[in-house]
Design a protein around this motif. Structure first.
Motif, short mmCIF file in Angstrom:
data_model
loop_
_atom_site.label_atom_id
_atom_site.label_comp_id
_atom_site.label_asym_id
_atom_site.label_seq_id
_atom_site.Cartn_x
_atom_site.Cartn_y
_atom_site.Cartn_z
N LEU A 1 0.81 -1.21 0.00
CA LEU A 1 0.00 0.00 0.00
C LEU A 1 0.85 1.26 0.00
CD1 LEU A 1 -2.76 -0.97 2.60
CD2 LEU A 1 -3.05 -0.73 0.13
N ARG A 2 1.86 1.28 0.84
CA ARG A 2 2.63 2.50 1.05
C ARG A 2 4.01 2.39 0.37
NH1 ARG A 2 1.83 3.95 7.26
NH2 ARG A 2 2.20 6.09 6.53
N PHE B 1 -8.22 -2.42 -1.11
CA PHE B 1 -8.92 -1.34 -0.42
C PHE B 1 -8.32 0.01 -0.83
CE2 PHE B 1 -10.53 0.84 3.55
CZ PHE B 1 -11.87 0.53 3.36
N VAL B 2 -8.34 0.24 -2.15
CA VAL B 2 -7.70 1.43 -2.69
C VAL B 2 -8.61 2.13 -3.70
CG1 VAL B 2 -5.35 0.59 -2.33
CG2 VAL B 2 -6.54 0.05 -4.47
N THR B 3 -8.19 3.30 -4.11
CA THR B 3 -8.89 4.12 -5.09
C THR B 3 -8.02 4.25 -6.35
OG1 THR B 3 -7.88 6.15 -4.31
CG2 THR B 3 -9.92 5.46 -3.21
N CYS C 1 -1.85 -4.65 -9.71
CA CYS C 1 -3.13 -5.37 -9.77
C CYS C 1 -4.02 -4.98 -8.59
CB CYS C 1 -2.89 -6.88 -9.74
SG CYS C 1 -1.74 -7.50 -10.98
N PRO C 2 -4.63 -3.79 -8.60
CA PRO C 2 -5.47 -3.37 -7.48
C PRO C 2 -6.78 -4.14 -7.43
CG PRO C 2 -5.63 -1.79 -9.25
CD PRO C 2 -4.57 -2.77 -9.66
N GLU C 3 -7.34 -4.19 -6.23
CA GLU C 3 -8.70 -4.70 -6.00
C GLU C 3 -9.66 -3.53 -6.05
OE1 GLU C 3 -11.98 -4.97 -2.86
OE2 GLU C 3 -10.18 -3.72 -2.93
N GLN C 4 -10.86 -3.76 -6.60
CA GLN C 4 -11.91 -2.74 -6.62
C GLN C 4 -13.22 -3.36 -6.20
OE1 GLN C 4 -12.11 0.82 -7.30
NE2 GLN C 4 -14.03 0.27 -6.30
N ALA D 1 -16.00 6.49 -2.77
CA ALA D 1 -14.64 6.44 -3.32
C ALA D 1 -14.06 5.03 -3.31
CB ALA D 1 -13.73 7.37 -2.53
N LEU D 2 -14.45 4.24 -2.32
CA LEU D 2 -13.90 2.88 -2.19
C LEU D 2 -14.75 1.82 -2.87
CD1 LEU D 2 -11.27 2.07 -0.61
CD2 LEU D 2 -12.08 4.38 -0.16
N VAL D 3 -16.05 2.08 -3.01
CA VAL D 3 -16.96 1.09 -3.57
C VAL D 3 -17.66 1.71 -4.78
CG1 VAL D 3 -18.93 -0.40 -3.15
CG2 VAL D 3 -17.33 0.10 -1.28
N ALA D 4 -17.44 1.13 -5.94
CA ALA D 4 -18.13 1.59 -7.15
C ALA D 4 -19.51 0.95 -7.18
CB ALA D 4 -17.34 1.18 -8.39
N TRP D 5 -20.54 1.76 -7.30
CA TRP D 5 -21.90 1.22 -7.36
C TRP D 5 -22.67 1.92 -8.47
CZ3 TRP D 5 -25.64 4.89 -6.52
CH2 TRP D 5 -25.30 6.01 -5.76
N GLY D 6 -23.77 1.30 -8.83
CA GLY D 6 -24.59 1.83 -9.92
C GLY D 6 -24.84 0.75 -10.95
N ASP D 7 -25.06 1.17 -12.20
CA ASP D 7 -25.28 0.18 -13.25
C ASP D 7 -23.93 -0.30 -13.78
OD1 ASP D 7 -24.33 2.18 -14.99
OD2 ASP D 7 -26.34 2.73 -15.67
N ALA D 8 -23.99 -1.20 -14.74
CA ALA D 8 -22.76 -1.80 -15.25
C ALA D 8 -21.83 -0.76 -15.85
CB ALA D 8 -23.10 -2.88 -16.29
#
Length: 303
Positions: free
Chosen positions: A153-154, A172-174, A192-195, A248-255
């Motif tokens: 992370l750092r 757990f990144v942006t 390879c970030p996680e989203q 900022a951490l969780v993308a939500w909405g439609d595809a």
């Protein structure tokens, strides 16, 4: 990492702990479906469930091209010789389909759960990599390189990832963190970030699901320190996080909205994004989201 020796990981994968909540036979079926949907990798966590190397052996044997990755194998769970043996065995059996993600974990999961002394994590990781590099191995050797990335992370851990491994798997990144990580890593190493995502357009419902996810990690100083460096305040992190923070951490909405966030990571320098669809319940399997998101996410594979 020599020129031309970059691990050929596809752009889009799935990060999930949900395969631990179903029988092993069902886990293999779901992995095969993920492959058919076009996802290039599946990342499995390690806390106190199935051993991730055993689980990956089951998954890889049920698929043809899917990459199996640990996200993240805890260096305190097994010594360097054991990890070296596990990853070499899987790499030999499944060439270029095994990616070892290694991490130092957290005080409560190392000291309280496992009874180890969580001290100087950067030094511990450096020593662990040394141990892997010199570990003996008497079985049939793999014909392709052992691939490994660090849960970095750092800056100091990111620099170690660039120096000693194939790259980094920040969690757990942006997209802003992805841009900073790319700058620290340089052009060569994998990023390879996680989203986390929720395929839900109702703001209250989406944020409620997202906040269940964020509040878990806001109890860990490693993540909190990383987030604060991105410009969030202590107030943003209270009570599972403000709406601004959760968004900022969780993308939500439609595809399309979720694809846009994943694209931000790729534009910021990511080579691969591990998409974590958050289920509505703690032990739910978000297979509906995997299916519904696949057509849109696959549009990013060849960008």
């Amino acid at each position: 990492m020599a020129d031309g020796d970059r691990f050929p990981i596809p752009r889009i994968g799935i990060w999930t702990g949900a395969l631990d909540t179903v029988p092993a036979s069902r886990s293999r079926e779901l992995a095969a479906e993920l492959e058919e949907l076009g996802y290039g990798a599946v990342w499995l966590p390690e806390v106190a469930g199935r051993d991730p190397f055993v689980h990956l052996a089951l998954i890889l044997s049920a698929t043809r091209t899917l990459i199996g990755a640990t996200g993240i194998a805890n260096i305190w769970a097994r010594d360097a010789v054991a990890t070296s043996g596990a990853v070499k065995g899987l790499t030999e059996a499944f060439p270029e389909r095994m990616l070892l993600g290694l991490g130092v974990s957290h005080q409560n999961l190392v000291g309280d759960l496992r009874g180890h002394n969580y001290d100087k994590p950067l030094t511990a990781m450096r020593n662990y990599l040394d141990g892997m590099d010199k570990a003996p191995y008497l079985a049939q050797r793999p014909t392709t390189p052992v691939r490994r990335v660090l849960a970095a992370l750092r800056p100091r851990m990111l620099r170690l990832a660039a120096e000693r491994t194939d790259g980094a798997h920040p969690y757990f990144v942006t997209p802003e963190h992805t841009a900073r990580a790319r700058e620290t890593l340089g052009a060569g190493p994998l990023l390879c970030p996680e989203q986390a995502v929720v395929l839900e357009s109702d703001p209250d419902k989406a944020r409620a699901i997202g906040r269940e996810y964020t509040k878990v990690y806001l109890g860990q100083p490693n993540y909190v320190n990383s987030i604060l460096e991105l410009g969030f305040t202590e107030a943003d992190l209270a009570d599972g996080g403000s709406d601004k923070f959760v968004d900022a951490l969780v993308a939500w909405g439609d595809a399309d909205q979720i694809v846009a966030r994943v694209r931000e990571h790729l534009d910021a320098g990511a080579d691969h994004v591990a998409v974590q669809a958050l289920p509505e319940t703690k032990r739910g399997v978000p297979d509906g989201q995997w299916r519904d998101l696949a057509p849109a996410l696959m549009s990013l594979r060849d960008r």
